[in-house]
Design an enzyme around this catalytic site. Structure first.
Site, PDB file in Angstrom:
ATOM      1  N   HIS A 222       0.807  -1.218   0.000  1.00 42.47           N
ATOM      2  CA  HIS A 222       0.000   0.000   0.000  1.00 42.47           C
ATOM      3  C   HIS A 222       0.844   1.273   0.000  1.00 42.47           C
ATOM      4  CE1 HIS A 222      -3.636   2.343   0.251  1.00 42.47           C
ATOM      5  NE2 HIS A 222      -3.009   3.102   1.116  1.00 42.47           N
ATOM      6  N   HIS A 373      -8.938   0.448 -11.402  1.00 42.90           N
ATOM      7  CA  HIS A 373      -8.584   1.473 -10.416  1.00 42.90           C
ATOM      8  C   HIS A 373      -7.101   1.820 -10.496  1.00 42.90           C
ATOM      9  CE1 HIS A 373      -8.202   3.594  -6.611  1.00 42.90           C
ATOM     10  NE2 HIS A 373      -7.277   2.729  -6.238  1.00 42.90           N
ATOM     11  N   PHE A 374      -6.231   0.799 -10.562  1.00 42.26           N
ATOM     12  CA  PHE A 374      -4.794   1.057 -10.660  1.00 42.26           C
ATOM     13  C   PHE A 374      -4.454   1.820 -11.937  1.00 42.26           C
ATOM     14  CE2 PHE A 374      -3.840  -2.700  -7.725  1.00 42.26           C
ATOM     15  CZ  PHE A 374      -3.557  -1.860  -6.662  1.00 42.26           C
ATOM     16  N   HIS A 375      -5.148   1.490 -13.030  1.00 39.30           N
ATOM     17  CA  HIS A 375      -4.859   2.184 -14.278  1.00 39.30           C
ATOM     18  C   HIS A 375      -5.366   3.627 -14.252  1.00 39.30           C
ATOM     19  CE1 HIS A 375      -3.914  -1.840 -15.816  1.00 39.30           C
ATOM     20  NE2 HIS A 375      -3.266  -1.220 -16.777  1.00 39.30           N
ATOM     21  N   ARG A 438     -10.141 -10.564 -12.384  1.00 36.31           N
ATOM     22  CA  ARG A 438      -8.850 -10.001 -12.789  1.00 36.31           C
ATOM     23  C   ARG A 438      -7.855 -11.145 -12.966  1.00 36.31           C
ATOM     24  NH1 ARG A 438      -6.265  -7.230  -7.383  1.00 36.31           N
ATOM     25  NH2 ARG A 438      -4.763  -6.556  -8.919  1.00 36.31           N
ATOM     26  N   ARG A 439      -6.755 -10.842 -13.610  1.00 37.34           N
ATOM     27  CA  ARG A 439      -5.615 -11.759 -13.765  1.00 37.34           C
ATOM     28  C   ARG A 439      -5.894 -12.955 -14.669  1.00 37.34           C
ATOM     29  NH1 ARG A 439      -5.543 -11.426  -7.838  1.00 37.34           N
ATOM     30  NH2 ARG A 439      -3.983  -9.929  -7.132  1.00 37.34           N
TER      31      ARG A 439
END
Length: 551
Positions: A222, A373-375, A438-439
Site C-alpha cells: 500500500h 482502479h490502478f490504471h 482479474r488476472r
C-alpha cells in the site's frame, strides 16, 4: 541568471539521465506486454510461439509497476535534491552504485520472467513459486533503492549543517519524506523475500507461511502506491505553480500534507486483505479507519492546488468567478498533462474509498475493477504527471529545448493517453461490477451469457489498450527527440517561490524524530498483534517445496 536556468554539470546530468533511459525503455517494453494482454483477453488474438499469457502479465506488472516507476522517481528526486541542496562527488558515486545495483537486480528478475521461470505476477503470491534469481533480483532492486535513499538523507543533512536555523527547501523536504516512507515500507518486502521466499525457492525451507508472506507484502504494497503518488504531488505543489506564473500557496500546508502521508500510508496494508481468513476482523477494521485518514492530506492537496490556480489568475487581473480558470496555460503540455492527471485522481480517489470500505470491497475484490482502479490512479494520474515532468526535465538535463512542435505533439500524446485510458479503465470498472475476474486470460473462461457480456468489455479494453500503445510510441519518440535531436538551448527547471505574505512554517514540521517516531508507533499499533496472531495460529506451512514454479 535564475538558478532555475543553470544547467547541471555533465556528471550530474549523466546520472539523472541514466535513470530516465531505463524508465522509457521500461515504458516501451511494459506497454507492449500490456497491449498483447488486452488483445488476448478480447478473444480475437492468440499468442504466437507458445508464449504464456501469465508471462506477459508478470512482465507488464513488474516492468511498469516497479521498474518504470522506481527508476523515474529516483532519477527525478535525485535531480530535485541536486538542484535544491546540491550533491557532492562522493554522493554522486554512491548514487551511481544505487543505479547499477538496481539495474542488475532488474535484469536478473526480467530474465527469469522471460524464460518462464517466474510467471508469478508482480505480487508474487505464494504458493506461486519463482526461480531464486527472481527473488534475489528483487532484493538487489530494494538494496539499490536504499542506497539512493541514504544518499538523499545525507544530502539534506549536509545542507542543514551548512545552513543552521534555516528552513530546508520544500522539495528536498518532500523527497526525504518519500524516501523515509519507502525505506520503512520496503523492510516488509525485504523480510518476506529474504526470510521466506529465497530459502523456500532454494529448497532450504520445505514450506512457506502463505498468510504471513501476503501480510508482509501488503505492508509494503500500500505505501508503494504513495511512493508512486508523492513525486507527482511534489510537481503539483512546487513546480506547476511556476509553470502557470504563480507561487506556492502554502509551504507549511504542503509539508504537513506530506507528514500525514508518511504517518498514514504505511500501517494500512490489511485493507488489501479484507477477504482473507486468519486475520482478526477488528484489526482489519482499525486499518480501514487509518486508511481513510489519508483522505485528509489528499483534500488538503486539492485545496492548495486550486487556491494556487485562482491566486495566479487573480494576480493577472481576472476578476470573474472562473476567469482565472480559462486563462490557465492550456497550450503548455508541461501544465496540461499533469492537470489531466489531477482530474483523473478525483474518480480514482473515489474508487480507492470503495476498495478500502469493508462492505463495498467485497463486491469488487479480485475483480477487474481493481485493475481499472490502478490504471486510473497510477497509469493516468501518476504517469501523466511523470510525462509532464519529462517535457522540462529531460531537455534541462540534455541542454536542449522543448520546441513548439514537440510541445504540440506532447498535447496530442496527452489526449491520446487520456482517451485510451478512459476507454480501457472505464470498461474495466464496469466489467468488475458485473463480476469480471482479474488476472485471467480469455482461454480460461467457460461459456455462457455472462462471459459473452464480459467479452464485450474486454474488446473495449483491447481498443483502449491499442490507443494507449500509440500514446506510448509517441511518448518514447518525444523522449528520444528531447534527449538527442531537439535544438540546443536552455530549458527552465521550474521551481516556484513561496507567496511573499505566507506565514512562516513552524519548526516542528521539520522535527524528524517526532514524525518518524509517530509513524513507527502507528505501525507497531496496527501490526504487532495481527502479526503475532498470524505467526502463532496459522499453519507452520502448508505449501510444499515441490509446488510447481510459475503459475
Amino acid at each position: 541568471m535564475s538558478k532555475n536556468y543553470l544547467l547541471f554539470s555533465k556528471q550530474e546530468s549523466r546520472l539523472y539521465m541514466a535513470f530516465m533511459h531505463v524508465t522509457f525503455a521500461s515504458l516501451l517494453i511494459g506497454g507492449l506486454m500490456g497491449l498483447l494482454q488486452t488483445l488476448v483477453r478480447s478473444g480475437k488474438f492468440t499468442l504466437p510461439f507458445g508464449i504464456d499469457y501469465y508471462t506477459l502479465l508478470t512482465v507488464h506488472g513488474v516492468i511498469l509497476g516497479l521498474v518504470f516507476t522506481t527508476f523515474f522517481i529516483i532519477g527525478f528526486q535525485n535531480s530535485l535534491m541536486g538542484k535544491t541542496v546540491g550533491i557532492s562527488d562522493k554522493q554522486r558515486k554512491a548514487a551511481w552504485l544505487a543505479f547499477w545495483i538496481m539495474l542488475i537486480g532488474t535484469a536478473m528478475a526480467a530474465v527469469t520472467i522471460l524464460v518462464g521461470q517466474a510467471s508469478v505476477l508482480y505480487t508474487f503470491y505464494a504458493p506461486l513459486r519463482a526461480h531464486p534469481a527472481f527473488y534475489i533480483g528483487l532484493t538487489f532492486v530494494v538494496v539499490g533503492s536504499w542506497i539512493a535513499a541514504f544518499v538523499n538523507f545525507r544530502q539534506l543533512y549536509v545542507w542543514k549543517k551548512a545552513h543552521k536555523g534555516e528552513k530546508s527547501p520544500l522539495l528536498a523536504f518532500m523527497v526525504v519524506i518519500n524516501m523515509i516512507m519507502w525505506f520503512i515500507a520496503t523492510l516488509g518486502l525485504a523480510a518476506t523475500v529474504i526470510v521466506q521466499f529465497i530459502p523456500w525457492s532454494l529448497g532450504y525451507a520445505e514450506t512457506i507461511n502463505v498468510l504471513l508472506s501476503r501480510t508482509l507484502f501488503w505492508y509494503f504494497g500500500h505505501p508503494l502506491v504513495y511512493f508512486w503518488l508523492l513525486p507527482a504531488y511534489m510537481a503539483w505543489y512546487a513546480i506547476i505553480p511556476k509553470i502557470i506564473g504563480g507561487k506556492i500557496f502554502s509551504d507549511s500546508l504542503a509539508r504537513l500534507a506530506f507528514i500525514l502521508f508518511l504517518m498514514f500510508s504505511i500501517p494500512v496494508g490489511l485493507h488489501h486483505q479484507l477477504t482473507e481468513p486468519g486475520i482478526d476482523p477488528t484489526w482489519k477494521f482499525i486499518q480501514v479507519i487509518l486508511t481513510f485518514m489519508v483522505i485528509i492530506p489528499s483534500l488538503m492537496t486539492a485545496f492548495s492546488l486550486f487556491a494556487t490556480f485562482e491566486a495566479a489568475g487573480r494576480k493577472k487581473g481576472f476578476t470573474s468567478l472562473f476567469g482565472w480558470f480559462k486563462k490557465l496555460p492550456w497550450k503548455d503540455v508541461r501544465f496540461l498533462a499533469p492537470f489531466i492527471g489531477m482530474l483523473a485522481f478525483i474518480p480514482g480517489g473515489a474508487g480507492g474509498i470503495i476498495n478500502a470500505s469493508y462492505q463495498m470491497n467485497a463486491l469488487v475484490h479480485n475483480t477487474i475493477w481493481i485493475t481499472g482502479h490502478f490504471h486510473l490512479t497510477v497509469a493516468t494520474t501518476v504517469v501523466l504527471t511523470f510525462f509532464g515532468i519529462t517535457y522540462w526535465l529531460v531537455p534541462h538535463l540534455t541542454g536542449r529545448r522543448l520546441t513548439p512542435k514537440l510541445n504540440k505533439l506532447g498535447i496530442i500524446q496527452a489526449f491520446v493517453w487520456t482517451l485510451g485510458m478512459a476507454i480501457m479503465s472505464g470498461s474495466m470498472h464496469i466489467q468488475g461490477l458485473i463480476g469480471g475476474p482479474r488476472r485471467s486470460s480469455f482461454s480460461e473462461y467457460a461459456g455462457g451469457e455472462q462471459v459473452a457480456t464480459w467479452l464485450n468489455y474486454q474488446l473495449a479494453q483491447a481498443v483502449g489498450g491499442t490507443i494507449l500503445f500509440i500514446g506510448i510510441i509517441l511518448m518514447v519518440y518525444i523522449f528520444i527527440q528531447l534527449s538527442f535531436f531537439a535544438p540546443r538551448g536552455v530549458e527552465e527547471f521550474p521551481i516556484a517561490d513561496e507567496e511573499e505574505d505566507a506565514e512562516k512554517s513552524p519548526k516542528i514540521l521539520e522535527n524528524w524524530y517526532l514524525w518518524i517516531a509517530i509513524t513507527i508507533a502507528l505501525i507497531l499499533f496496527a501490526y504487532t498483534i495481527p502479526m503475532f496472531d498470524i505467526m502463532r495460529h496459522s499453519p507452520p506451512g502448508s505449501v510444499p517445496f515441490d509446488w510447481p514454479i510459475g503459475r
